[in-house]
Design an enzyme around this catalytic site. Structure first.
Site, PDB file in Angstrom:
ATOM      1  N   ASP A  19       0.849  -1.198   0.000  1.00  0.00           N
ATOM      2  CA  ASP A  19       0.000   0.000   0.000  1.00  0.00           C
ATOM      3  C   ASP A  19       0.886   1.251   0.000  1.00  0.00           C
ATOM      4  O   ASP A  19       0.836   2.085   0.903  1.00  0.00           O
ATOM      5  CB  ASP A  19      -0.951   0.009   1.211  1.00  0.00           C
ATOM      6  CG  ASP A  19      -0.218   0.081   2.548  1.00  0.00           C
ATOM      7  OD1 ASP A  19      -0.832   0.560   3.537  1.00  0.00           O
ATOM      8  OD2 ASP A  19       0.970  -0.302   2.614  1.00  0.00           O
ATOM      9  N   ASP A  24       6.715   1.313   1.834  1.00  0.00           N
ATOM     10  CA  ASP A  24       6.431   0.291   0.815  1.00  0.00           C
ATOM     11  C   ASP A  24       7.255   0.572  -0.441  1.00  0.00           C
ATOM     12  O   ASP A  24       7.820  -0.336  -1.056  1.00  0.00           O
ATOM     13  CB  ASP A  24       4.963   0.306   0.413  1.00  0.00           C
ATOM     14  CG  ASP A  24       3.999   0.099   1.552  1.00  0.00           C
ATOM     15  OD1 ASP A  24       3.765   1.074   2.311  1.00  0.00           O
ATOM     16  OD2 ASP A  24       3.489  -1.023   1.701  1.00  0.00           O
ATOM     17  N   ASN A  48      -2.487   2.715   3.488  1.00  0.00           N
ATOM     18  CA  ASN A  48      -1.906   4.044   3.759  1.00  0.00           C
ATOM     19  C   ASN A  48      -2.760   5.148   3.133  1.00  0.00           C
ATOM     20  O   ASN A  48      -2.990   6.185   3.725  1.00  0.00           O
ATOM     21  CB  ASN A  48      -0.491   4.129   3.180  1.00  0.00           C
ATOM     22  CG  ASN A  48       0.537   3.484   4.091  1.00  0.00           C
ATOM     23  OD1 ASN A  48       0.455   3.602   5.304  1.00  0.00           O
ATOM     24  ND2 ASN A  48       1.502   2.788   3.498  1.00  0.00           N
ATOM     25  N   THR A 133       3.002  -5.914   2.740  1.00  0.00           N
ATOM     26  CA  THR A 133       3.419  -4.790   3.587  1.00  0.00           C
ATOM     27  C   THR A 133       2.292  -3.777   3.784  1.00  0.00           C
ATOM     28  O   THR A 133       2.541  -2.620   4.097  1.00  0.00           O
ATOM     29  CB  THR A 133       4.652  -4.078   3.002  1.00  0.00           C
ATOM     30  OG1 THR A 133       4.336  -3.576   1.683  1.00  0.00           O
ATOM     31  CG2 THR A 133       5.835  -5.034   2.909  1.00  0.00           C
ATOM     32  N   PHE A 174      -0.706  -0.497  12.587  1.00  0.00           N
ATOM     33  CA  PHE A 174      -1.612   0.028  11.560  1.00  0.00           C
ATOM     34  C   PHE A 174      -2.141  -1.042  10.597  1.00  0.00           C
ATOM     35  O   PHE A 174      -3.350  -1.110  10.354  1.00  0.00           O
ATOM     36  CB  PHE A 174      -0.891   1.130  10.768  1.00  0.00           C
ATOM     37  CG  PHE A 174      -1.719   1.706   9.652  1.00  0.00           C
ATOM     38  CD1 PHE A 174      -1.490   1.320   8.339  1.00  0.00           C
ATOM     39  CD2 PHE A 174      -2.732   2.620   9.913  1.00  0.00           C
ATOM     40  CE1 PHE A 174      -2.255   1.840   7.302  1.00  0.00           C
ATOM     41  CE2 PHE A 174      -3.500   3.153   8.884  1.00  0.00           C
ATOM     42  CZ  PHE A 174      -3.273   2.758   7.576  1.00  0.00           C
ATOM     43  N   ASN A 175      -1.260  -1.829   9.980  1.00  0.00           N
ATOM     44  CA  ASN A 175      -1.712  -2.764   8.945  1.00  0.00           C
ATOM     45  C   ASN A 175      -2.755  -3.745   9.474  1.00  0.00           C
ATOM     46  O   ASN A 175      -3.714  -4.076   8.784  1.00  0.00           O
ATOM     47  CB  ASN A 175      -0.524  -3.546   8.369  1.00  0.00           C
ATOM     48  CG  ASN A 175       0.339  -2.704   7.440  1.00  0.00           C
ATOM     49  OD1 ASN A 175      -0.144  -1.720   6.869  1.00  0.00           O
ATOM     50  ND2 ASN A 175       1.596  -3.061   7.309  1.00  0.00           N
ATOM     51  N   HIS A 256       9.665   0.550   7.910  1.00  0.00           N
ATOM     52  CA  HIS A 256       9.059  -0.721   8.317  1.00  0.00           C
ATOM     53  C   HIS A 256       9.120  -1.782   7.207  1.00  0.00           C
ATOM     54  O   HIS A 256       9.641  -2.868   7.392  1.00  0.00           O
ATOM     55  CB  HIS A 256       7.570  -0.517   8.660  1.00  0.00           C
ATOM     56  CG  HIS A 256       7.290   0.477   9.730  1.00  0.00           C
ATOM     57  ND1 HIS A 256       7.357   0.194  11.073  1.00  0.00           N
ATOM     58  CD2 HIS A 256       6.888   1.769   9.645  1.00  0.00           C
ATOM     59  CE1 HIS A 256       7.004   1.260  11.779  1.00  0.00           C
ATOM     60  NE2 HIS A 256       6.723   2.228  10.942  1.00  0.00           N
ATOM     61  N   ASP A 257       8.547  -1.435   6.067  1.00  0.00           N
ATOM     62  CA  ASP A 257       8.293  -2.466   5.048  1.00  0.00           C
ATOM     63  C   ASP A 257       9.553  -3.016   4.416  1.00  0.00           C
ATOM     64  O   ASP A 257       9.585  -4.185   3.983  1.00  0.00           O
ATOM     65  CB  ASP A 257       7.372  -1.883   3.961  1.00  0.00           C
ATOM     66  CG  ASP A 257       6.016  -1.513   4.536  1.00  0.00           C
ATOM     67  OD1 ASP A 257       5.358  -0.622   3.983  1.00  0.00           O
ATOM     68  OD2 ASP A 257       5.613  -2.124   5.550  1.00  0.00           O
TER      69      ASP A 257
HETATM   70  O1  RIB Z   1       2.753   0.198  10.885  1.00  0.00           O
HETATM   71  C1  RIB Z   1       3.603   0.308   9.774  1.00  0.00           C
HETATM   72  C2  RIB Z   1       2.890  -0.043   8.527  1.00  0.00           C
HETATM   73  O2  RIB Z   1       1.863   0.919   8.356  1.00  0.00           O
HETATM   74  C3  RIB Z   1       3.770   0.034   7.274  1.00  0.00           C
HETATM   75  O3  RIB Z   1       3.364  -0.934   6.343  1.00  0.00           O
HETATM   76  C4  RIB Z   1       3.546   1.430   6.759  1.00  0.00           C
HETATM   77  O4  RIB Z   1       3.496   1.441   5.313  1.00  0.00           O
HETATM   78  C5  RIB Z   1       2.208   1.835   7.333  1.00  0.00           C
HETATM   79  O5  RIB Z   1       1.248   1.655   6.387  1.00  0.00           O
HETATM   80 CA    CA Z   2       2.806  -0.434   4.058  1.00  0.00          CA
END
Ligand code: RIB
Ligand code: CA
Length: 325
Positions: A19, A24, A48, A133, A174-175, A256-257
């Site tokens: 996303d 990403d 996102n 991701t 979040f994801n 993160h990703d």
């Molecule tokens: O929490 C981090 C995730 O949420 C990552 O995938 C970042 O792209 C955000 O969307």
């Molecule tokens: Ca992401």
């Protein structure tokens, strides 16, 4: 830094569901830059930002890298049950705040994400690694609608969840929070990579790992002016680092990703432990929490390899090396 592909071994074939989103986008760039990864397709999901933006952003990044040959297929525009809540506050309405907007030179595939994944798994001569991701909305469709092809999934590596604190709520990452119902389906179908294959081998790269995978303004400056790709990443970081400095008071922004891809390139970077992980789908206070049985107190069988640590210095070195010409 030389590739870690052992001599005589072919690159790992990867399909990336994402996303984009700053991190990403950097994950896609890392996958394309490293010769041990063969990125064969990208699928997109709302998370996102809206699906239209995540799809355009994936196309844009592939354009920038001269890899318009890699197909992009759009997936779900909303979570399975909940309404879509985006992270536009973090990534900007476009999803790639920072660099000037650019219209992709081509459009997405006519196939949906699920159709693309089905086609890839059907035509594969060896099992494919799935990397997710974003919210797991598309991955839940793979679990439920492609059971006849699960054996062609080498493993699923996700960025999502946390053993301890969340980042979007105190309880949830979040994801997982965006689509907890999808995440619940995916984790129930998971098994520990390398163990008895009782499901889809699943690795969870969560916040304990990714919150140590941050880049700073200095890293942005090191990339600036090193070419189109380095300049693009520097401008992404200008926004992304600035947001995290202002919002959280952190020195840098967690990428993160990109850790999911780095983990595939060099499995010694991230330390994982087998754990039973379940997803909270109902609690008003803790919805989206990944309840990870770190100390095996439930007696439930482990269903994922969960990241608990990362060699930060080697991650940053790998990332900057691959993003510089
Ligand atoms: O929490 C981090 C995730 O949420 C990552 O995938 C970042 O792209 C955000 O969307
Ligand atoms: Ca992401």
């Amino acid at each position: 830094m030389p590739s870690t592909t052992a001599p005589g071994t072919s690159p790992r074939r990867v399909l990336h569901d994402c996303d984009p989103g700053h991190d990403d986008a950097i994950a896609i760039m890392l996958a394309i830059a490293d010769p041990s990864i063969d990125l064969i397709a990208v699928t997109t999901v709302a998370g996102n930002v809206t699906l239209e933006h995540t799809t355009n952003n994936a196309l844009r990044v592939l354009d920038l890298l001269g890899r318009g040959d890699i197909p992009v297929a759009a997936g779900r525009a909303a979570p399975r049950v909940r309404d879509l809540s985006t992270a536009a506050v973090m990534h900007g309405e476009s999803g790639l705040a920072g660099p000037l907007p650019v219209t992709p030179s081509s459009g997405p595939s006519e196939l949906t994400a699920l159709e693309m994944i089905e086609q890839v798994l059907t035509e594969a001569t060896e099992p494919i690694t799935l990397v997710a991701t974003g919210p797991l909305t598309n991955m839940a469709d793979v679990v439920e609608q492609l059971p006849h092809l699960h054996h062609m999934i080498r493993e699923l590596v996700i960025m999502g969840g946390a053993v301890e604190l969340g980042n979007w709520t105190p309880a949830a990452e979040f994801n997982i929070w965006v689509d907890p119902d999808a995440a619940d389906i995916v984790f129930r179908a998971g098994c520990v990579p390398g163990g008895e294959r009782t499901g889809i081998p699943l690795t969870m790269i969560g916040l304990e790992v990714t919150h140590r995978a941050w880049l700073t303004d200095e890293h942005a400056d090191a990339l600036r002016g090193t070419g189109d790709v380095g300049q693009f990443v520097a401008e992404l970081l200008d926004h992304f680092v600035g947001f995290h400095q202002d919002r959280f008071g952190w020195e840098g922004a967690p990428i993160h990703d990109a850790v999911t891809i780095a983990h595939l390139i060099d499995p010694t970077l991230v330390t994982t432990l087998p754990m039973n992980v379940q997803v909270e789908t109902e609690s008003a206070l803790c919805i989206g929490r990944t309840v990870a049985d770190r100390w095996s107190v439930t007696g439930q069988p482990a269903n994922a390899a969960v990241g608990i640590d990362i060699d930060r210095n080697r991650f940053v070195t790998m990332l900057l090396d691959r993003l510089s010409p």
